[in-house]
Design a protein around this motif. Structure first.
Motif, PDB file in Angstrom:
ATOM      1  N   GLY A  86       0.778  -1.231   0.000  1.00 53.30           N
ATOM      2  CA  GLY A  86       0.000   0.000   0.000  1.00 53.30           C
ATOM      3  C   GLY A  86       0.807   1.277   0.000  1.00 53.30           C
ATOM      4  O   GLY A  86       0.237   2.375   0.035  1.00 53.30           O
ATOM      5  N   ARG A  87       2.112   1.193  -0.061  1.00 52.69           N
ATOM      6  CA  ARG A  87       2.925   2.399  -0.097  1.00 52.69           C
ATOM      7  C   ARG A  87       2.848   3.065  -1.470  1.00 52.69           C
ATOM      8  O   ARG A  87       2.790   2.372  -2.492  1.00 52.69           O
ATOM      9  N   PRO A  88       2.888   4.405  -1.529  1.00 52.02           N
ATOM     10  CA  PRO A  88       2.978   5.065  -2.836  1.00 52.02           C
ATOM     11  C   PRO A  88       4.324   4.763  -3.490  1.00 52.02           C
ATOM     12  O   PRO A  88       5.335   4.569  -2.794  1.00 52.02           O
ATOM     13  N   ALA A  89       4.331   4.742  -4.810  1.00 53.32           N
ATOM     14  CA  ALA A  89       5.529   4.340  -5.548  1.00 53.32           C
ATOM     15  C   ALA A  89       6.345   5.550  -5.986  1.00 53.32           C
ATOM     16  O   ALA A  89       5.811   6.619  -6.275  1.00 53.32           O
ATOM     17  N   ILE A  90       7.647   5.347  -6.039  1.00 54.10           N
ATOM     18  CA  ILE A  90       8.583   6.264  -6.691  1.00 54.10           C
ATOM     19  C   ILE A  90       9.362   5.448  -7.716  1.00 54.10           C
ATOM     20  O   ILE A  90       9.891   4.378  -7.401  1.00 54.10           O
ATOM     21  N   LEU A  91       9.408   5.937  -8.951  1.00 55.40           N
ATOM     22  CA  LEU A  91      10.114   5.252 -10.032  1.00 55.40           C
ATOM     23  C   LEU A  91      11.361   6.046 -10.395  1.00 55.40           C
ATOM     24  O   LEU A  91      11.281   7.242 -10.704  1.00 55.40           O
ATOM     25  N   LEU A  92      12.516   5.384 -10.373  1.00 56.19           N
ATOM     26  CA  LEU A  92      13.809   6.022 -10.626  1.00 56.19           C
ATOM     27  C   LEU A  92      14.379   5.494 -11.938  1.00 56.19           C
ATOM     28  O   LEU A  92      14.611   4.286 -12.080  1.00 56.19           O
ATOM     29  N   LEU A  93      14.620   6.386 -12.893  1.00 58.55           N
ATOM     30  CA  LEU A  93      15.073   5.998 -14.231  1.00 58.55           C
ATOM     31  C   LEU A  93      16.484   6.521 -14.473  1.00 58.55           C
ATOM     32  O   LEU A  93      16.715   7.734 -14.500  1.00 58.55           O
ATOM     33  N   HIS A  94      17.416   5.608 -14.682  1.00 54.26           N
ATOM     34  CA  HIS A  94      18.822   5.964 -14.838  1.00 54.26           C
ATOM     35  C   HIS A  94      19.139   6.435 -16.247  1.00 54.26           C
ATOM     36  O   HIS A  94      18.347   6.283 -17.182  1.00 54.26           O
ATOM     37  N   GLY A  95      20.331   6.984 -16.419  1.00 58.52           N
ATOM     38  CA  GLY A  95      20.829   7.398 -17.728  1.00 58.52           C
ATOM     39  C   GLY A  95      22.021   6.547 -18.138  1.00 58.52           C
ATOM     40  O   GLY A  95      22.118   5.368 -17.793  1.00 58.52           O
ATOM     41  N   PHE A  96      22.958   7.160 -18.866  1.00 54.98           N
ATOM     42  CA  PHE A  96      24.146   6.462 -19.353  1.00 54.98           C
ATOM     43  C   PHE A  96      25.398   7.159 -18.825  1.00 54.98           C
ATOM     44  O   PHE A  96      25.443   8.392 -18.750  1.00 54.98           O
ATOM     45  N   PRO A  97      26.467   6.415 -18.494  1.00 57.80           N
ATOM     46  CA  PRO A  97      26.534   4.946 -18.484  1.00 57.80           C
ATOM     47  C   PRO A  97      26.211   4.434 -17.082  1.00 57.80           C
ATOM     48  O   PRO A  97      27.086   4.328 -16.220  1.00 57.80           O
ATOM     49  N   GLU A  98      24.962   4.157 -16.865  1.00 60.91           N
ATOM     50  CA  GLU A  98      24.467   3.839 -15.534  1.00 60.91           C
ATOM     51  C   GLU A  98      23.639   2.569 -15.551  1.00 60.91           C
ATOM     52  O   GLU A  98      23.483   1.914 -16.580  1.00 60.91           O
ATOM     53  N   LEU A  99      23.075   2.275 -14.388  1.00 68.72           N
ATOM     54  CA  LEU A  99      22.247   1.103 -14.178  1.00 68.72           C
ATOM     55  C   LEU A  99      21.235   1.429 -13.084  1.00 68.72           C
ATOM     56  O   LEU A  99      21.321   2.491 -12.449  1.00 68.72           O
ATOM     57  N   ALA A 100      20.325   0.514 -12.827  1.00 70.43           N
ATOM     58  CA  ALA A 100      19.483   0.631 -11.635  1.00 70.43           C
ATOM     59  C   ALA A 100      20.355   0.833 -10.397  1.00 70.43           C
ATOM     60  O   ALA A 100      20.006   1.576  -9.468  1.00 70.43           O
ATOM     61  N   TYR A 101      21.496   0.202 -10.400  1.00 65.09           N
ATOM     62  CA  TYR A 101      22.466   0.265  -9.304  1.00 65.09           C
ATOM     63  C   TYR A 101      22.860   1.698  -8.954  1.00 65.09           C
ATOM     64  O   TYR A 101      23.216   1.993  -7.805  1.00 65.09           O
ATOM     65  N   SER A 102      22.770   2.608  -9.917  1.00 64.97           N
ATOM     66  CA  SER A 102      23.187   3.994  -9.688  1.00 64.97           C
ATOM     67  C   SER A 102      22.335   4.701  -8.646  1.00 64.97           C
ATOM     68  O   SER A 102      22.748   5.724  -8.100  1.00 64.97           O
ATOM     69  N   TRP A 103      21.124   4.166  -8.348  1.00 60.93           N
ATOM     70  CA  TRP A 103      20.224   4.786  -7.381  1.00 60.93           C
ATOM     71  C   TRP A 103      20.383   4.214  -5.976  1.00 60.93           C
ATOM     72  O   TRP A 103      19.645   4.605  -5.067  1.00 60.93           O
TER      73      TRP A 103
END
Length: 349
Positions: A86-103
């Motif tokens: 039930g928590r509200p979502a936050i979506l994090l979108l990476h760039g280059f040269p990055e990954l999900a890991y960058s967040w």
């Protein structure tokens, strides 16, 4: 009745009937965007043979997993704050040269503030599979609007109807902006970093009554032609990234992939004292030449050759806290496996 759902919930056409209708309307390309051919260029990965994502450097409270059936792909995500429903979502979108890991370093704080925090490896990156990694792949699948579909599909697959905030960095900022622009009912607020958004492109006005067509802005190719006339000749990095040679230039960097990433990140960081951001007067070759060479490159150099002279000292590396050697190795490991072709396709889109 919610009229937005009436077609889907009441009519329920068969897939063949829907595709026939879509084809007749000229929409078949978009209707089947998630249906890819089964061939060698489609990225598949046996995750049982890979080390844990992040090589042990991901903070506590963040988990790594795959989400299937997202616009034709299986999307790898990092997520935090998933323990409570039930928590509200936050979506994090990476760039280059990055990954999900960058967040990874901001995710625990956002989760502690009460959010379900979701960071995907975007199409063409990391451990997301089901995309075509050939240079000659259909570029439509890497265009911003289809990557917006990726974002929507992932949000829905995770059981969210809305996203409290979508955050985009670098190339991810463009996906975030178009997501919020096209579907404000889903993406309720937006934060972008490092990549300004000028809004939807304007259209000529009053042309039926004889108003003149507006002058077109210079394209990247136009800019490149002017940059090539400078001394020394220069080139625009996005045009470089579109070339077939880009993948090999970076993947097989003479200094090694780990050293390539270390120098690249340092050269673009605030720690490099030569970075002095300031507004330019115009998008002309002379003005753009003030930009460091990681964006406006020397014409005869690859990106690997461009960043090599900016490798920081061993002492700096040993004491660098914002990206350690173990963390740099995560990028080298992931890109060493996938290559950079996804970047080339996205740049071409």
């Amino acid at each position: 009745m919610d009229k937005r759902l009436s077609f889907e919930t009441i009519v329920k056409p068969s897939r063949s009937a829907f595709l026939a209708t879509a084809a007749a309307a000229g929409l078949a390309r978009f209707a089947i965007a998630g249906s890819f051919p089964s061939r060698a260029d489609i990225v598949h990965t046996d995750f049982s043979t890979l080390p844990a994502y992040g090589n042990g450097t991901i903070p506590a409270g963040i988990r790594s997993r795959q989400v299937a059936n997202v616009n034709g792909m299986t999307v790898h995500i990092l997520e935090a704050g998933y323990e409570t429903s039930g928590r509200p979502a936050i979506l994090l979108l990476h760039g280059f040269p990055e990954l999900a890991y960058s967040w990874r370093k901001v995710m625990p704080s956002l989760a502690a503030a009460g959010y379900h925090v979701i960071a995907p490896d975007q199409r063409g990156y990391g451990r997301t599979t089901g995309w075509d990694d050939s240079y000659d792949a259909d570029p439509d699948l890497f265009r911003i609007l289809n990557m917006t579909r990726d974002a929507i599909g992932l949000v829905y697959a995770l059981g969210h109807r809305t996203v409290a905030m979508v955050v985009g960095h670098d190339a991810g900022a463009q996906v975030a902006c178009w997501s919020a622009l096209i579907r404000p009912d889903i993406f309720r607020s937006i934060t972008i970093m490092s990549s300004p958004f000028e809004g939807a492109p304007s259209l000529p006005f009053d042309t039926a009554n004889g108003a003149p067509m507006p002058r077109l802005a210079p394209t990247d190719d136009d800019l490149d032609a002017e940059l090539a006339k400078l001394s020394p000749p220069r080139k625009y990095y996005q045009n470089y990234q579109r070339t077939r040679a880009t993948n090999d230039d970076m993947l097989h960097a003479p200094q090694g992939l780990h050293a390539f990433f270390r120098a690249y990140y340092f050269y673009k960081s605030a720690d490099y004292k030569g970075n002095n951001p300031h507004p330019l007067k115009a998008r002309t070759a002379e003005e753009m030449a003030q930009i460091p060479t990681y964006y406006v490159m020397e014409k005869d150099k690859s990106m690997a050759a461009t960043v090599a002279p900016f490798m920081p000292s061993p002492d700096y590396i040993a004491n660098c806290k914002w990206v350690t050697e173990a963390e740099v190795d995560v990028y080298a490991t992931e890109y060493g496996r996938t290559g950079f072709t996804g970047l080339s396709r996205a740049a071409g889109g």
